[in-house]
Design a protein around this motif. Sequence first.
Motif, PDB file in Angstrom:
ATOM      1  N   SER A 242       0.832  -1.214   0.000  1.00 37.24           N
ATOM      2  CA  SER A 242       0.000   0.000   0.000  1.00 37.24           C
ATOM      3  C   SER A 242       0.863   1.260   0.000  1.00 37.24           C
ATOM      4  O   SER A 242       1.758   1.411   0.829  1.00 37.24           O
ATOM      5  N   SER A 243       0.536   2.181  -0.925  1.00 42.09           N
ATOM      6  CA  SER A 243       1.266   3.457  -1.009  1.00 42.09           C
ATOM      7  C   SER A 243       0.582   4.544  -0.185  1.00 42.09           C
ATOM      8  O   SER A 243       1.169   5.605   0.050  1.00 42.09           O
ATOM      9  N   GLY A 244      -0.666   4.316   0.162  1.00 42.82           N
ATOM     10  CA  GLY A 244      -1.443   5.346   0.869  1.00 42.82           C
ATOM     11  C   GLY A 244      -2.264   6.227  -0.063  1.00 42.82           C
ATOM     12  O   GLY A 244      -3.079   7.033   0.388  1.00 42.82           O
ATOM     13  N   LYS A 245      -2.080   6.079  -1.389  1.00 41.63           N
ATOM     14  CA  LYS A 245      -2.720   7.027  -2.330  1.00 41.63           C
ATOM     15  C   LYS A 245      -4.248   7.017  -2.230  1.00 41.63           C
ATOM     16  O   LYS A 245      -4.891   8.062  -2.315  1.00 41.63           O
TER      17      LYS A 245
ATOM     18  N   ALA B 212      -6.742   1.729   4.698  1.00 43.98           N
ATOM     19  CA  ALA B 212      -5.413   1.193   5.027  1.00 43.98           C
ATOM     20  C   ALA B 212      -5.365  -0.315   4.805  1.00 43.98           C
ATOM     21  O   ALA B 212      -6.360  -1.017   4.965  1.00 43.98           O
ATOM     22  N   ALA B 213      -4.192  -0.779   4.410  1.00 45.03           N
ATOM     23  CA  ALA B 213      -3.958  -2.221   4.305  1.00 45.03           C
ATOM     24  C   ALA B 213      -3.302  -2.645   5.623  1.00 45.03           C
ATOM     25  O   ALA B 213      -2.124  -2.358   5.871  1.00 45.03           O
TER      26      ALA B 213
ATOM     27  N   PRO C 294      -5.498  -7.907  15.718  1.00 42.45           N
ATOM     28  CA  PRO C 294      -6.952  -7.721  15.819  1.00 42.45           C
ATOM     29  C   PRO C 294      -7.487  -7.158  14.506  1.00 42.45           C
ATOM     30  O   PRO C 294      -6.777  -6.428  13.810  1.00 42.45           O
TER      31      PRO C 294
ATOM     32  N   GLU D 126      -8.549  -7.791  -3.110  1.00 41.72           N
ATOM     33  CA  GLU D 126      -8.683  -9.214  -3.447  1.00 41.72           C
ATOM     34  C   GLU D 126      -7.899  -9.565  -4.702  1.00 41.72           C
ATOM     35  O   GLU D 126      -7.654  -8.708  -5.563  1.00 41.72           O
TER      36      GLU D 126
ATOM     37  N   LYS E  19     -18.248  -7.773   8.929  1.00 37.69           N
ATOM     38  CA  LYS E  19     -17.730  -6.616   9.657  1.00 37.69           C
ATOM     39  C   LYS E  19     -18.814  -5.564   9.912  1.00 37.69           C
ATOM     40  O   LYS E  19     -18.528  -4.483  10.400  1.00 37.69           O
TER      41      LYS E  19
ATOM     42  N   ASN F 146     -11.553  -3.950  -4.530  1.00 38.88           N
ATOM     43  CA  ASN F 146     -10.677  -3.806  -5.702  1.00 38.88           C
ATOM     44  C   ASN F 146      -9.932  -5.104  -5.957  1.00 38.88           C
ATOM     45  O   ASN F 146      -9.434  -5.752  -5.054  1.00 38.88           O
TER      46      ASN F 146
ATOM     47  N   PHE G 263      -2.794  -1.369  -5.512  1.00 40.84           N
ATOM     48  CA  PHE G 263      -1.624  -0.793  -4.843  1.00 40.84           C
ATOM     49  C   PHE G 263      -0.783   0.118  -5.741  1.00 40.84           C
ATOM     50  O   PHE G 263      -0.426  -0.258  -6.861  1.00 40.84           O
ATOM     51  N   GLY G 264      -0.442   1.289  -5.216  1.00 40.26           N
ATOM     52  CA  GLY G 264       0.584   2.136  -5.819  1.00 40.26           C
ATOM     53  C   GLY G 264       0.159   2.942  -7.027  1.00 40.26           C
ATOM     54  O   GLY G 264       0.831   3.913  -7.386  1.00 40.26           O
TER      55      GLY G 264
ATOM     56  N   LYS H 156      -7.836   7.880  -8.543  1.00 40.25           N
ATOM     57  CA  LYS H 156      -8.252   7.603  -7.160  1.00 40.25           C
ATOM     58  C   LYS H 156      -9.046   8.774  -6.565  1.00 40.25           C
ATOM     59  O   LYS H 156      -9.934   8.563  -5.726  1.00 40.25           O
TER      60      LYS H 156
HETATM   61  O1  PMT Z   1      -2.639   2.550  -0.705  1.00 41.60           O
HETATM   62  P1  PMT Z   1      -2.732   2.349  -2.221  1.00 41.60           P
HETATM   63  O2  PMT Z   1      -1.409   1.995  -2.838  1.00 41.60           O
HETATM   64  O3  PMT Z   1      -3.429   3.512  -2.888  1.00 41.60           O
HETATM   65  O4  PMT Z   1      -3.637   1.064  -2.472  1.00 41.60           O
HETATM   66  C1  PMT Z   1      -4.983   1.093  -2.150  1.00 41.60           C
HETATM   67  C2  PMT Z   1      -5.424  -0.200  -1.462  1.00 41.60           C
HETATM   68  C3  PMT Z   1      -5.319  -1.371  -2.420  1.00 41.60           C
HETATM   69  C4  PMT Z   1      -4.548  -0.471  -0.224  1.00 41.60           C
HETATM   70  C5  PMT Z   1      -6.910   0.026  -0.996  1.00 41.60           C
HETATM   71  O5  PMT Z   1      -7.687   0.283  -2.135  1.00 41.60           O
HETATM   72  C6  PMT Z   1      -7.457  -1.185  -0.261  1.00 41.60           C
HETATM   73  O6  PMT Z   1      -7.979  -2.119  -0.839  1.00 41.60           O
HETATM   74  N1  PMT Z   1      -7.309  -1.149   1.105  1.00 41.60           N
HETATM   75  C7  PMT Z   1      -7.679  -2.278   1.966  1.00 41.60           C
HETATM   76  C8  PMT Z   1      -6.612  -3.305   1.922  1.00 41.60           C
HETATM   77  C9  PMT Z   1      -6.898  -4.433   2.893  1.00 41.60           C
HETATM   78  O7  PMT Z   1      -6.287  -4.501   3.886  1.00 41.60           O
HETATM   79  O8  PMT Z   1      -7.888  -5.221   2.542  1.00 41.60           O
HETATM   80  P2  PMT Z   1      -8.368  -6.494   3.450  1.00 41.60           P
HETATM   81  O9  PMT Z   1      -9.295  -7.188   2.522  1.00 41.60           O
HETATM   82  O10 PMT Z   1      -7.191  -7.230   3.968  1.00 41.60           O
HETATM   83  O11 PMT Z   1      -9.133  -5.829   4.654  1.00 41.60           O
HETATM   84  C10 PMT Z   1     -10.522  -5.541   4.629  1.00 41.60           C
HETATM   85  C11 PMT Z   1     -10.821  -4.295   5.436  1.00 41.60           C
HETATM   86  O12 PMT Z   1     -10.571  -4.549   6.814  1.00 41.60           O
HETATM   87  C12 PMT Z   1      -9.999  -3.097   5.080  1.00 41.60           C
HETATM   88  O13 PMT Z   1     -10.833  -1.963   5.113  1.00 41.60           O
HETATM   89  C13 PMT Z   1      -8.924  -3.036   6.166  1.00 41.60           C
HETATM   90  O14 PMT Z   1      -8.527  -1.703   6.431  1.00 41.60           O
HETATM   91  C14 PMT Z   1      -9.630  -3.653   7.348  1.00 41.60           C
HETATM   92  N2  PMT Z   1      -8.758  -4.412   8.252  1.00 41.60           N
HETATM   93  C15 PMT Z   1      -8.110  -5.519   7.796  1.00 41.60           C
HETATM   94  C16 PMT Z   1      -7.328  -6.258   8.678  1.00 41.60           C
HETATM   95  C17 PMT Z   1      -7.221  -5.842  10.012  1.00 41.60           C
HETATM   96  N3  PMT Z   1      -6.457  -6.514  10.870  1.00 41.60           N
HETATM   97  N4  PMT Z   1      -7.865  -4.746  10.433  1.00 41.60           N
HETATM   98  C18 PMT Z   1      -8.637  -4.031   9.567  1.00 41.60           C
HETATM   99  O15 PMT Z   1      -9.223  -3.014   9.967  1.00 41.60           O
END
Ligand code: PMT
Length: 406
Positions: free
Chosen positions: A218-221, A281-282, A311, A332, A347, A355, A364-365, A388
């Motif tokens: 993740s770049s944060g963009k 956030a990722a 968590p 995904e 959730k 995405n 990402f990025g 974005k």
């Molecule tokens: O940052 P960029 O480079 O612009 O890229 C954007 C992105 C791909 C990071 C963004 O669009 C994105 O998809 N972010 C979520 C990435 C992610 O962690 O997905 P997940 O499927 O693993 O998590 C699902 C959701 O639960 C997310 O909203 C995540 O923030 C949240 N989560 C996940 C795990 C955890 N332990 N706690 C959480 O809160």
Amino acid sequence: MTISGDNRLAGRQVVVGVCGGIAAYKVCDLVSRLARAGSKVQVIMTRSATKFVAPLTFQALSNQPVITELFGEIKQECVAHVSVAEAADVFVVAPATANIIGKLRAGIADDFLATTLLATKAPVVLAPAMNVNMFSHPAVRENLTVLRERGVIIIEPETGRLACGTSGKGRLAPVERILAGIQEALALPPLLAGCRVLVTAGGTREAIDPVRYITNRSSGKMGYALAGEAVRFGAAVTLVTTPTGLPVPVGAKVIPVESALEMREVVQGLFDQVDVVIKAAAVADYRPACPAKQKVKKNAGQLTIELVRNPDILAELGQRKRHQVLVGFAAETNDVEKHALEKLHRKNLDLLVANDVTASGAGFGTDTNIVTLYDANGGREALGLLPKTKVACRILERVAAVLPAR
Ligand code: PMT
């Protein structure tokens, strides 16, 4: 007029259409100032505009290849992926000749500029410049009246000496007035005024030892785009972010964090005080069980790091949710819809932004993303490839639509 650091211009995609008129040379200054303010400027020139100013001049000032009306000469990279019309945050035509004004009014699309102007949904700003008699001709007056009624912003020309040797109204407005028109066009409706929005961004860093960590791509963009657009929609924005190196969105309060546990503490602490949480956030699902206090030294054998579950911050918020609107993301690589819907329900989210991070231009990025929005009422909306910032606007519009019911 101060334009550097103006968050209405920084990061915006501004399309500048240049038509054939002597005032085309003044548009060099406009393009230069937009670029210095941080806008991404895409110049489109008509064939006659290229007789007044060389495309290379605009290319140097905008740092981007210029699109001329000659379809055969359009370089692929100019128009690849996101069409110019769709990517535009604002579309400016300067100087706008009687010809382009007439075409836009009548819906004529016979060159690249006229076609793109018709195709765009972005606000349009026209800065006319022409001979005084042409400008006062009833046909031009009527065309401008109709365009104004359709929402086009017209930057009236000035009165003075004209290039054709006569005097009167028809000189291109000063660059400052055109810039002010662009800023006006970029202003968003205050859909989120009075609303407190918390956005998370970036990839968490899970320490192995004092010098190493586990993270993701993740770049944060995406998160920064959401924070910036939420400010523009009038929200009070808190951005909880891991280190990204991205410029801070003007007007947002930034809280730096590194690990998932740090992010959890901040987000949980603020949850009762906010109306909307958007978790772009990722977050790492696992962290090293026992980060070493000192740098781990290498030896001949293998190194095994034991990981424990982090968590799920978003799932915890879903349990605590009262009035808040909760938006989650799903990054995904396969079975996108199935995983997205599972996360939406498990959730307890209002909106899930999925995405497929394997798709070109998505995830990402990149500066663009391709997402599908799933809401708690069973709604599904697939957005095409978009910057974005535009994805962020579409998400925030959906949030604004849900808010009054809370
Ligand atoms: O940052 P960029 O480079 O612009 O890229 C954007 C992105 C791909 C990071 C963004 O669009 C994105 O998809 N972010 C979520 C990435 C992610 O962690 O997905 P997940 O499927 O693993 O998590 C699902 C959701 O639960 C997310 O909203 C995540 O923030 C949240 N989560 C996940 C795990 C955890 N332990 N706690 C959480 O809160």
